[in-house]
Design a protein around this motif. Structure first.
Motif, PDB file in Angstrom:
ATOM      1  N   GLY A 248       0.816  -1.205   0.000  1.00 44.51           N
ATOM      2  CA  GLY A 248       0.000   0.000   0.000  1.00 44.51           C
ATOM      3  C   GLY A 248       0.850   1.255   0.000  1.00 44.51           C
ATOM      4  N   GLN A 249       1.710   1.408   0.996  1.00 48.65           N
ATOM      5  CA  GLN A 249       2.665   2.512   1.007  1.00 48.65           C
ATOM      6  C   GLN A 249       4.010   1.978   1.472  1.00 48.65           C
ATOM      7  OE1 GLN A 249       1.255   5.552   3.730  1.00 48.65           O
ATOM      8  NE2 GLN A 249       2.307   4.623   5.449  1.00 48.65           N
ATOM      9  N   TYR A 250       5.049   2.603   0.991  1.00 48.55           N
ATOM     10  CA  TYR A 250       6.388   2.157   1.336  1.00 48.55           C
ATOM     11  C   TYR A 250       7.347   3.323   1.124  1.00 48.55           C
ATOM     12  CZ  TYR A 250       6.824   1.824  -3.752  1.00 48.55           C
ATOM     13  OH  TYR A 250       6.824   2.113  -5.091  1.00 48.55           O
ATOM     14  N   GLY A 251       8.498   3.249   1.744  1.00 51.27           N
ATOM     15  CA  GLY A 251       9.528   4.247   1.557  1.00 51.27           C
ATOM     16  C   GLY A 251      10.553   3.773   0.544  1.00 51.27           C
ATOM     17  N   GLN A 252      11.193   4.716  -0.112  1.00 47.29           N
ATOM     18  CA  GLN A 252      12.129   4.393  -1.177  1.00 47.29           C
ATOM     19  C   GLN A 252      13.340   3.606  -0.673  1.00 47.29           C
ATOM     20  OE1 GLN A 252      11.196   5.229  -4.293  1.00 47.29           O
ATOM     21  NE2 GLN A 252      12.910   4.022  -5.090  1.00 47.29           N
ATOM     22  N   TYR A 253      13.606   3.660   0.646  1.00 43.99           N
ATOM     23  CA  TYR A 253      14.748   2.948   1.203  1.00 43.99           C
ATOM     24  C   TYR A 253      14.311   1.984   2.313  1.00 43.99           C
ATOM     25  CZ  TYR A 253      17.399   6.343  -1.454  1.00 43.99           C
ATOM     26  OH  TYR A 253      17.917   7.107  -2.472  1.00 43.99           O
ATOM     27  N   ASP A 254      13.098   1.413   2.161  1.00 46.96           N
ATOM     28  CA  ASP A 254      12.613   0.420   3.121  1.00 46.96           C
ATOM     29  C   ASP A 254      13.357  -0.902   2.968  1.00 46.96           C
ATOM     30  OD1 ASP A 254      10.810   2.299   3.908  1.00 46.96           O
ATOM     31  OD2 ASP A 254       9.029   1.075   3.554  1.00 46.96           O
ATOM     32  N   MET A 255      13.398  -1.684   4.052  1.00 49.48           N
ATOM     33  CA  MET A 255      14.013  -3.004   4.017  1.00 49.48           C
ATOM     34  C   MET A 255      13.131  -4.006   3.288  1.00 49.48           C
ATOM     35  SD  MET A 255      15.826  -3.646   7.685  1.00 49.48           S
ATOM     36  CE  MET A 255      17.334  -2.769   8.122  1.00 49.48           C
ATOM     37  N   TYR A 256      13.734  -5.144   2.936  1.00 46.77           N
ATOM     38  CA  TYR A 256      12.969  -6.263   2.415  1.00 46.77           C
ATOM     39  C   TYR A 256      11.974  -6.736   3.478  1.00 46.77           C
ATOM     40  CZ  TYR A 256      16.873  -6.665  -0.923  1.00 46.77           C
ATOM     41  OH  TYR A 256      17.829  -6.439  -1.875  1.00 46.77           O
ATOM     42  N   GLN A 257      10.850  -7.272   3.038  1.00 48.59           N
ATOM     43  CA  GLN A 257       9.892  -7.877   3.957  1.00 48.59           C
ATOM     44  C   GLN A 257       9.378  -9.176   3.357  1.00 48.59           C
ATOM     45  OE1 GLN A 257       6.839  -5.621   5.911  1.00 48.59           O
ATOM     46  NE2 GLN A 257       7.837  -3.672   5.451  1.00 48.59           N
ATOM     47  N   VAL A 258       9.110 -10.133   4.241  1.00 48.88           N
ATOM     48  CA  VAL A 258       8.472 -11.374   3.832  1.00 48.88           C
ATOM     49  C   VAL A 258       6.990 -11.251   4.133  1.00 48.88           C
ATOM     50  CG1 VAL A 258       8.323 -13.856   4.218  1.00 48.88           C
ATOM     51  CG2 VAL A 258      10.539 -12.714   4.271  1.00 48.88           C
ATOM     52  N   GLY A 259       6.150 -11.501   3.151  1.00 51.99           N
ATOM     53  CA  GLY A 259       4.711 -11.378   3.346  1.00 51.99           C
ATOM     54  C   GLY A 259       3.949 -12.299   2.424  1.00 51.99           C
ATOM     55  N   THR A 260       2.636 -12.158   2.433  1.00 51.30           N
ATOM     56  CA  THR A 260       1.761 -12.956   1.585  1.00 51.30           C
ATOM     57  C   THR A 260       1.143 -12.068   0.525  1.00 51.30           C
ATOM     58  OG1 THR A 260       1.258 -14.452   3.423  1.00 51.30           O
ATOM     59  CG2 THR A 260      -0.238 -14.483   1.535  1.00 51.30           C
ATOM     60  N   VAL A 261       1.351 -12.403  -0.731  1.00 51.20           N
ATOM     61  CA  VAL A 261       0.787 -11.676  -1.857  1.00 51.20           C
ATOM     62  C   VAL A 261       0.148 -12.691  -2.786  1.00 51.20           C
ATOM     63  CG1 VAL A 261       1.231 -10.115  -3.788  1.00 51.20           C
ATOM     64  CG2 VAL A 261       2.569  -9.902  -1.682  1.00 51.20           C
ATOM     65  N   ALA A 262      -1.119 -12.439  -3.173  1.00 49.99           N
ATOM     66  CA  ALA A 262      -1.841 -13.357  -4.059  1.00 49.99           C
ATOM     67  C   ALA A 262      -1.832 -14.783  -3.495  1.00 49.99           C
ATOM     68  CB  ALA A 262      -1.256 -13.324  -5.471  1.00 49.99           C
ATOM     69  N   ASN A 263      -2.035 -14.888  -2.187  1.00 49.65           N
ATOM     70  CA  ASN A 263      -2.143 -16.178  -1.503  1.00 49.65           C
ATOM     71  C   ASN A 263      -0.869 -17.015  -1.555  1.00 49.65           C
ATOM     72  OD1 ASN A 263      -4.880 -15.745  -0.764  1.00 49.65           O
ATOM     73  ND2 ASN A 263      -5.520 -16.338  -2.838  1.00 49.65           N
ATOM     74  N   GLN A 264       0.245 -16.378  -1.749  1.00 49.43           N
ATOM     75  CA  GLN A 264       1.508 -17.116  -1.691  1.00 49.43           C
ATOM     76  C   GLN A 264       2.575 -16.253  -1.019  1.00 49.43           C
ATOM     77  OE1 GLN A 264       3.450 -17.733  -5.531  1.00 49.43           O
ATOM     78  NE2 GLN A 264       2.184 -16.122  -6.448  1.00 49.43           N
ATOM     79  N   GLN A 265       3.569 -16.954  -0.437  1.00 51.48           N
ATOM     80  CA  GLN A 265       4.648 -16.233   0.210  1.00 51.48           C
ATOM     81  C   GLN A 265       5.436 -15.437  -0.821  1.00 51.48           C
ATOM     82  OE1 GLN A 265       5.187 -17.023   4.426  1.00 51.48           O
ATOM     83  NE2 GLN A 265       4.388 -15.547   3.081  1.00 51.48           N
TER      84      GLN A 265
END
Length: 471
Positions: A248-265
């Protein structure tokens, strides 16, 4: 960060908050997340039994984003010499070379610094005079004479250390100089850092980089340090906030994140993979990771990649532009709500208050025209719930190389609900020290935040209390 689901109720001190957060909280741009108040402490340690001076300034908020210069509005920390044991001075003021002086004094400082940091942290954790300080900047200076190479040359060796409320610290390194050292002090808040917090909880300044210039000056028998005004202000804000992508929102220098997108990791902020590793850092993008069943990510990636890019693209150019020899970068990482045990196995979100301004308009009472005429006590700030935030600190050289220094935890306020209070002063009464106006809508009582008899909150709930200014 994954959302924590809890049965949450409000504490007695936060009854006034009930109903306020049914609406989406406002991002309060006036809240400086990591730098509401900074103490600057200087020590000049004279060898051979000379007088050692130890002085402190608590820098004060003078605008919506920062601190005043130490000379322009900071308050001296009372009785600092009695509260802190100075670092030992070296036995001799003479050295064969600047390198020799820096190495010997640096070794001595490293030996004594842990105990000194414990004392400073104790002042931050207890009551006055540093209860609401979020970081102390300590500069240790030794006047030295370099006798190698013929004619003696007088100069200084100093080191600047950043001390946190948990007694962790980071020193930039002892160095010989003959005048002024400039340091860029920068804070970056990830745009997506609040992902996973309870509904309607947020943080101010997402995706922002805030920076200031700190000057350390060695001259004569003294040393000073202060935040400089650059183009009319001390703190400067650059927004790197973006919208879109899975977060949704993020910063240009944010860290990597592990999440769920389209029902997959998925690995978020990654644009391409090869051989089981992320090969392209790309904020806002994501790549699937279908082999991950542990919810921690099977793809490998370098967490410091965005910090390295921020250092090279932004911090190093600031150092070069303003003639700074080094920079300190505070990088806001994870945040988590603070809960206290409540009745019937519930969890109570801990209330937090940030008082950003206290002002006395004295009116007639100050000029002895009438003891009850026209005096007014005004207060502004935000309140909400308490968050613990993990912060990583890096040293950045003018070439853009970022070196991890340490990690520590700070308290911040979320969500933010602004308040503005005003109370008429009568009978010659003038608030001072820890006196505040009840920030909640229920009343305008004046009380000491160190002994809250109105809302029964601990002093730690008041994450910042601005100094009283007479206007």
């Amino acid at each position: 960060m994954k959302k924590n689901t809890r049965n949450t109720t409000l504490s007695a001190g936060a009854i006034a908050l009930a109903g306020c957060f049914a609406l989406t909280p406002v991002y309060a741009a006036s809240v400086g997340l990591l730098h509401p108040k900074i103490a600057t402490i200087t020590e000049v340690a004279n060898p051979q039994g000379g007088q050692t001076t130890l002085s402190g300034i608590t820098s004060r908020s003078v605008n919506t984003h920062g601190v005043d210069t130490a000379s322009g509005g900071g308050n001296a920390i009372a009785n600092l010499g009695a509260l802190l044991t100075p670092i030992q001075a070296p036995a001799s003021p003479t050295y064969s070379s600047p390198t020799d002086a820096s190495n010997q004094i640096g070794t001595m400082l490293n030996y004594d610094m842990a105990q000194f940091a414990q004392q400073v942290a104790g002042l931050m954790q207890s009551g006055q005079p540093m209860a609401d300080v979020k970081q102390a900047v300590f500069t240790y200076t030794v006047p030295v004479t370099i006798i190698g190479g013929g004619q003696p040359v007088r100069g200084f060796v100093n080191d600047t250390c950043f001390i946190n409320p948990d007694a962790s610290y980071n020193c930039l390194g002892a160095a010989y100089n003959s005048g002024v050292t400039k340091i860029i002090y920068a804070v970056y808040e990830q745009g997506a850092v609040a992902q996973g917090l309870p509904a309607n909880w947020t943080l101010p300044n997402p995706g922002d980089l805030e920076w200031a210039e700190l000057e350390v000056q060695s001259s004569g028998a003294g040393a000073t340090q202060s935040f400089l005004t650059v183009q009319g202000q001390i703190w400067h804000t650059v927004s790197y906030l973006q919208n879109g992508g899975p977060l949704g929102q993020y910063g240009q220098y944010d860290m990597y994140q592990v999440g769920t997108v389209a029902n997959q990791q998925a690995l978020i902020n990654c644009g391409a993979t090869a051989g089981g590793a992320c090969t392209q850092y790309r904020p806002g993008a994501w790549v699937p990771d279908p082999n991950n069943s542990q919810n921690v990510g099977s793809l490998t990636y370098d967490q410091q990649t965005p910090i390295n890019l921020l250092a090279k693209n932004v911090i190093a150019p600031l150092e070069q532009q303003y003639g700074a020899s080094s920079a300190v970068l505070l990088y806001g990482k994870t945040v988590a709500p603070v809960y206290n045990p409540g009745p019937n196995n519930t969890s109570v979100a801990q209330t937090a208050i940030d008082i950003q301004q206290r002002v006395i308009n004295p009116g007639g009472m100050f000029f002895f025209i009438s003891r009850g005429a026209g005096g007014q006590f005004r207060e502004q700030g935000v309140y909400g719930f308490l968050l613990n935030q993990q912060v990583d600190q890096y040293n950045v050289d003018p070439s853009g190389n970022a070196t991890f220094a340490n990690s520590f935890t700070r308290h911040v306020v979320s969500p933010t609900q602004t308040f503005s209070k005003s109370v008429a002063l009568t009978g010659g009464y003038q608030p001072s020290g820890p006196a505040i106006i009840n920030p909640f809508p229920a009343g305008n009582q004046i009380y000491s935040y160190l002994n809250d008899t109105v809302n029964h909150l601990p002093a730690s709930a008041y994450v910042q209390v601005a100094p009283i200014v007479i206007q």
